[in-house]
Design a protein around this motif. Structure first.
Motif, mmCIF file in Angstrom:
data_model
loop_
_atom_site.group_PDB
_atom_site.id
_atom_site.type_symbol
_atom_site.label_atom_id
_atom_site.label_comp_id
_atom_site.label_asym_id
_atom_site.label_seq_id
_atom_site.Cartn_x
_atom_site.Cartn_y
_atom_site.Cartn_z
ATOM 1 N N MET A 224 -24.709 -27.159 19.437
ATOM 2 C CA MET A 224 -25.060 -26.160 18.425
ATOM 3 C C MET A 224 -24.254 -26.359 17.152
ATOM 4 O O MET A 224 -24.745 -26.163 16.041
ATOM 5 N N LEU A 225 -22.992 -26.788 17.313
ATOM 6 C CA LEU A 225 -22.129 -27.021 16.151
ATOM 7 C C LEU A 225 -22.761 -28.018 15.187
ATOM 8 O O LEU A 225 -22.781 -27.802 13.966
ATOM 9 N N TYR A 226 -23.299 -29.121 15.746
ATOM 10 C CA TYR A 226 -23.855 -30.174 14.891
ATOM 11 C C TYR A 226 -25.174 -29.746 14.257
ATOM 12 O O TYR A 226 -25.487 -30.151 13.131
ATOM 13 N N VAL A 227 -25.940 -28.945 14.962
ATOM 14 C CA VAL A 227 -27.200 -28.437 14.397
ATOM 15 C C VAL A 227 -26.908 -27.552 13.191
ATOM 16 O O VAL A 227 -27.550 -27.671 12.132
ATOM 17 N N ILE A 228 -25.919 -26.654 13.329
ATOM 18 C CA ILE A 228 -25.545 -25.787 12.203
ATOM 19 C C ILE A 228 -24.994 -26.622 11.061
ATOM 20 O O ILE A 228 -25.322 -26.394 9.887
ATOM 21 N N LEU A 229 -24.169 -27.614 11.397
ATOM 22 C CA LEU A 229 -23.572 -28.484 10.368
ATOM 23 C C LEU A 229 -24.652 -29.122 9.501
ATOM 24 O O LEU A 229 -24.548 -29.147 8.267
ATOM 25 N N VAL A 230 -25.692 -29.631 10.156
ATOM 26 C CA VAL A 230 -26.733 -30.373 9.435
ATOM 27 C C VAL A 230 -27.705 -29.446 8.722
ATOM 28 O O VAL A 230 -28.093 -29.693 7.569
ATOM 29 N N PHE A 231 -28.099 -28.349 9.377
ATOM 30 C CA PHE A 231 -29.196 -27.539 8.845
ATOM 31 C C PHE A 231 -28.743 -26.363 7.983
ATOM 32 O O PHE A 231 -29.577 -25.748 7.313
ATOM 33 N N ALA A 232 -27.453 -26.027 7.967
ATOM 34 C CA ALA A 232 -26.979 -24.926 7.122
ATOM 35 C C ALA A 232 -27.299 -25.160 5.639
ATOM 36 O O ALA A 232 -27.770 -24.240 4.949
ATOM 37 N N PRO A 233 -27.079 -26.381 5.100
ATOM 38 C CA PRO A 233 -27.448 -26.602 3.684
ATOM 39 C C PRO A 233 -28.936 -26.417 3.425
ATOM 40 O O PRO A 233 -29.329 -25.959 2.348
ATOM 41 N N LEU A 234 -29.782 -26.761 4.406
ATOM 42 C CA LEU A 234 -31.223 -26.578 4.228
ATOM 43 C C LEU A 234 -31.560 -25.098 4.105
ATOM 44 O O LEU A 234 -32.378 -24.708 3.258
ATOM 45 N N VAL A 235 -30.938 -24.276 4.930
ATOM 46 C CA VAL A 235 -31.167 -22.832 4.838
ATOM 47 C C VAL A 235 -30.745 -22.322 3.467
ATOM 48 O O VAL A 235 -31.452 -21.535 2.824
ATOM 49 N N GLY A 236 -29.573 -22.776 2.993
ATOM 50 C CA GLY A 236 -29.111 -22.383 1.659
ATOM 51 C C GLY A 236 -30.079 -22.804 0.572
ATOM 52 O O GLY A 236 -30.356 -22.040 -0.371
ATOM 53 N N ALA A 237 -30.623 -24.019 0.694
ATOM 54 C CA ALA A 237 -31.581 -24.522 -0.302
ATOM 55 C C ALA A 237 -32.849 -23.678 -0.310
ATOM 56 O O ALA A 237 -33.384 -23.349 -1.379
ATOM 57 N N ILE A 238 -33.338 -23.306 0.867
ATOM 58 C CA ILE A 238 -34.566 -22.508 0.952
ATOM 59 C C ILE A 238 -34.352 -21.115 0.367
ATOM 60 O O ILE A 238 -35.168 -20.617 -0.421
ATOM 61 N N VAL A 239 -33.240 -20.479 0.746
ATOM 62 C CA VAL A 239 -32.973 -19.123 0.261
ATOM 63 C C VAL A 239 -32.805 -19.116 -1.254
ATOM 64 O O VAL A 239 -33.419 -18.296 -1.968
ATOM 65 N N ALA A 240 -31.974 -20.020 -1.787
ATOM 66 C CA ALA A 240 -31.744 -20.054 -3.234
ATOM 67 C C ALA A 240 -32.989 -20.476 -3.990
ATOM 68 O O ALA A 240 -33.263 -19.979 -5.088
ATOM 69 N N GLY A 241 -33.773 -21.400 -3.401
ATOM 70 C CA GLY A 241 -34.955 -21.896 -4.095
ATOM 71 C C GLY A 241 -36.110 -20.916 -4.121
ATOM 72 O O GLY A 241 -36.784 -20.763 -5.139
ATOM 73 N N LEU A 242 -36.334 -20.235 -2.998
ATOM 74 C CA LEU A 242 -37.489 -19.338 -2.902
ATOM 75 C C LEU A 242 -37.179 -17.905 -3.312
ATOM 76 O O LEU A 242 -38.070 -17.176 -3.758
#
Length: 641
Positions: free
Chosen positions: A1-19
Motif C-alpha cells: 500500500m505504501l508504494y501505491v500511495i507513493l506513486v498515485f498521490a501526485p495523480l490525485v493532486g493533479a486531478i483535484v487541482a486541475g478539475l
C-alpha cells in the motif's frame, strides 16, 4: 500500500487541482498538490531505505491488456533501482512544488500550473516503477505530454509555444526508436515483461535479426534502438536541440525537467536494461561515444551563453553525457550515482537562478547583473554550494559521483573508454570555468542593471529559500550517503543492476593510478582558477580571447549551428513539401474537384435556373404548355411501345 500511495498521490493532486481549481482557489490547489506530493516524498524516503540491498518484488494492481496469448499486467516493480529513482523524483519534486508557491505567486493560473507539476511527477513515477515495456511506454509518453504542457505553460508567448512543440516533436523522433526497440524485444522474447526479457538475455547472446535485408546481432539492435529513445528524452547529441529552448517554461519547470525527471529517464532506461546491454558490446560502445561527445559538446556551448538558465541547461546536457558514458563503459551504478547526486545540485542551481531572476525583476541576462551578492546573500551562498557540487569540489556530492565515472572510464575495457575519459576530463575543466563565470558575472563586479531594477533587488521569501537550503544539504551530503552505490560487490543493488562476470569495472575503478584519481580535482581547480582570473582580475581577457578566436567563439555561441542545420535539412524541405501538397494537391485537386468544385457547379446551375424566373406570366404559361406537350408526347410514345 505504501508504494501505491507513493506513486498515485501526485495523480490525485493533479486531478483535484486541475478539475476543481476554481472551486478550491489558488491556495487550496497549492495545499492539495504540495500536501500529497509531501506524502509521496515521505514514503519515498522509507522506500529507498527499505529497497537498498533487498530482493526485488512486484506490487500487482490489475490486468491491463489480455489479447489471446498477449497479457500485460499493471504492476509496480520495486527494487533498489526504482527505490533510488522514486526518492529522487518525489523528494526533489516536493521541494519544487513548495518553491513554486512563492515563485508563481503572481501568476493567474496557479491551479493549472500545480496540476501540471503533479501530473508530470506521476508520469515519471509510473515510468521508473514500470514492470514491463508497455507500462514504461505509458510513463514515457506521459512525461512527454506533461513536459509539453509545462514548457508551453505561458501559452500567450509565441516563443514558449514554439519551444513546447519543438520538445514534443524532437522527442517523438527518439520515441520511434523506443517503439521499434519494444517491438524487437517482443519478437525475440515473446514478451514485454522485464523478468522474461532479463532472464532470457543470456540465451539470446548470439541471436540475430534481419533488418532491411541484412543480418544483425539481435541484442545490439535492441540496445541501439532503446538508446535512440533515451537520446531523445535525455537530450543527447543530435536530439538535444529541445533542451535549451525548454527554458521558456517557468523556472520550477526547468528545475523539474532538468534535475530529477524527464532528462534522467533515458539514463534509467539504459541502467534498467543492463542485462541486455551486457551482451551487446557494440551498443555499449555507442552509448559511451555519444555520452562523451555530448559532455564536451554541451560544455563548449555553456562557455559562451549569457542567459543564466541556458548556461545551467547546457550544464545539464553535459552532465547527462557523463551519466551515459558511465553506463557505456559498464559502470551503470556510477551513472545512477551521478544521476542521484546531480538531482540535488542541479535543482539547487535552477531554483537559485530562479531566485536571482525573481530578485532582478525577471532579468535573465548575466550581462545585466553583477554586484548583487550583498543584497541576496542566502541565494548567493546556495548558488555557490550548487556550483561547487557541480564542479566536483572535494567532499561535495558531485565530487564522489563524477570522480567515480572518470575512474570507471579509465578502468574499463570498452573500446571508447579512453575517449570518454579524456573528453570527460576536458569537460570537467570547461564545466568549472563556465560555472565560475556564472557566479562571478551574476554576483560580483559592478552592477550592470538599470537603476529601476537595482532599487527592487531583494532576497526571495522563505517559501523559496527553505527549499534551497534543503537541496543545498543534499548537494553537500548526498554523495557521502550514496557512496555504497559503487561498492565493489554491488550489494546496494541486489541484482537490480546486472553486471556480467567479465565486467570488473566496479572493482577496478577503486584501484586506478593516483594521477587518475587526482585529475578531476586538478581539472576543477584549473577551470575555477581561470574563470576567477578572467572575470574578476583581468576582466578585459574574455573580450580579447573571443576576438582572437572569433570563428571558434561564434561556432560555440551559435550552438554548433545544429538548429540552422536541422532547419535547412528537415524544417525547410518539410515546409516546402507541405506547402506544395497544400497548393498542388489540396487546393488544386481535392478542393477544386471536391467541395469547392461541387459548390461552384451547384452555384452555376442555380444561377442558370434563376434566369427562368423572369416574372412574366406568359413565360410561365409557355413553359407549362411545353411541359404538357412533352408529357403527352412521352405518353403516346410509351403507350404505343
Amino acid at each position: 500500500m505504501l508504494y501505491v500511495i507513493l506513486v498515485f498521490a501526485p495523480l490525485v493532486g493533479a486531478i483535484v487541482a486541475g478539475l476543481f481549481g476554481r472551486q478550491i482557489g489558488d491556495r487550496g490547489a497549492q495545499i492539495v498538490t504540495c500536501g500529497l506530493m509531501g506524502l509521496s516524498a515521505l514514503f519515498s524516503v522509507i522506500a529507498i531505505f527499505s529497497t537498498v540491498g533487498a530482493e526485488p518484488f512486484r506490487v500487482p494492481l490489475f490486468t491491463w491488456m489480455n489479447v489471446a496469448t498477449f497479457e500485460v499486467d499493471w504492476a509496480l516493480r520495486i527494487d533498489a533501482l526504482s527505490g533510488v529513482m522514486m526518492f529522487v523524483v518525489s523528494f526533489i519534486s516536493f521541494f519544487i512544488h513548495v518553491y513554486s508557491v512563492g515563485y508563481m505567486s503572481h501568476d493567474k493560473s496557479i491551479p493549472r500550473f500545480m496540476s501540471y507539476l503533479s501530473l508530470f511527477t506521476f508520469a515519471m513515477l509510473m515510468l521508473v516503477t514500470s514492470d514491463n515495456l508497455i507500462q514504461l511506454f505509458f510513463g514515457w509518453e506521459g512525461v512527454g505530454v506533461a513536459s509539453y504542457l509545462l514548457i508551453g505553460f505561458w501559452y500567450t508567448k509565441p516563443s514558449a509555444c514554439a519551444a513546447a512543440i519543438k520538445a514534443f516533436l524532437v522527442n517523438r523522433v527518439g520515441d520511434v526508436g523506443l517503439m521499434l526497440g519494444i517491438a524487437v524485444c517482443y519478437l525475440l522474447f515473446d514478451s514485454v515483461q522485464y523478468d522474461v526479457i532479463f532472464a532470457g538475455a543470456a540465451a539470446m547472446a548470439d541471436a540475430t535479426v534481419v533488418v532491411f535485408g541484412g543480418e544483425f546481432h539481435a541484442l545490439t539492435v535492441v540496445g541501439i534502438l532503446l538508446f535512440i529513445g533515451a537520446m531523445g528524452k535525455s537530450a543527447q547529441l543530435g536530439l538535444h536541440t529541445w533542451l535549451p529552448d525548454a527554458m521558456e517554461g517557468p523556472t520550477p519547470v526547468s528545475a523539474l525537467i532538468h534535475a530529477a525527471t524527464m532528462v534522467t529517464a533515458g539514463v534509467f532506461l539504459v541502467a534498467r536494461f543492463s542485462p541486455v546491454y551486457e551482451y551487446a558490446p557494440v551498443a555499449l560502445a555507442m552509448v559511451a561515444f555519444i555520452g562523451a561527445s555530448t559532455a564536451i559538446f554541451a560544455a563548449t556551448i555553456g562557455l559562451t551563453q549569457f542567459d543564466i538558465k541556458r548556461v545551467i541547461a547546457y550544464s545539464t546536457c553535459s552532465q547527462l553525457g557523463y551519466m551515459f558514458f558511465a553506463c557505456g563503459v559498464g559502470a551503470y551504478s556510477a551513472g545512477i550515482f551521478h544521476l542521484y547526486t546531480h538531482a540535488f545540485f542541479k535543482a539547487l542551481l535552477f531554483l537559485g537562478a530562479g531566485s536571482v531572476i525573481h530578485a532582478m525583476s525577471d532579468e535573465q541576462d548575466m550581462r545585466k547583473m553583477g554586484g548583487i551578492w550583498r543584497k541576496i546573500p542566502v541565494t548567493y551562498a546556495m548558488m555557490w554550494i550548487g556550483t561547487l557540487a557541480l564542479v566536483g569540489f572535494p567532499f561535495t556530492a558531485g565530487f564522489y559521483s563524477k570522480d567515480a565515472i572518470l575512474e570507471a572510464a579509465w578502468a574499463s575495457t570498452n573500446s571508447f573508454h579512453l575517449y570518454a575519459f579524456w573528453l570527460g576530463i576536458t569537460a570537467a575543466v570547461l564545466t568549472a570555468f563556465y560555472s565560475g563565470r556564472l557566479i562571478f558575472m551574476t554576483f560580483h563586479g559592478p552592477c550592470r542593471a538599470d537603476e529601476h531594477v537595482q532599487s527592487h533587488i531583494h532576497e526571495s521569501p522563505k517559501v523559496m529559500t527553505i527549499p534551497l537550503g534543503v537541496l543545498a544539504a543534499g548537494a553537500l551530503l548526498a554523495g557521502f550517503f550514496g557512496y555504497g552505490m559503487i561498492a565493489e560487490d554491488g550489494s546496494w543493488w541486489a541484482g537490480a543492476i546486472f553486471s556480467h562476470p567479465d565486467n570488473t569495472v566496479l572493482h577496478d575503478l577503486h584501484y586506478v593510478p593516483l594521477w587518475v584519481k587526482l585529475s578531476p580535482i586538478v581539472a576543477m581547480a584549473v577551470g575555477l582558477g581561470l574563470s576567477y582570473l578572467f572575470y574578476m582580475r583581468m576582466t578585459e581577457m574574455p573580450g580579447r580571447v573571443a576576438s582572437a578566436l572569433k570563428p571558434l567563439h561564434t561556432f560555440f555561441y551559435n550552438k554548433w549551428y545544429f538548429d540552422e542545420l536541422y532547419d535547412r535539412i528537415f524544417v525547410r524541405p518539410a515546409k516546402a513539401l507541405g506547402l506544395g501538397l497544400w497548393r498542388g494537391g489540396d487546393q488544386a485537386i481535392i478542393d477544386r474537384f471536391g467541395p469547392d468544385g461541387v459548390a461552384a457547379a451547384a452555384l452555376a446551375t442555380a444561377r442558370r435556373a434563376s434566369r427562368l424566373q423572369t416574372g412574366f406570366v406568359y413565360h410561365y404559361a409557355f413553359a407549362m404548355l411545353i411541359g404538357v406537350a412533352f408529357l403527352v408526347s412521352w405518353y403516346m410514345m410509351v403507350g404505343r411501345g
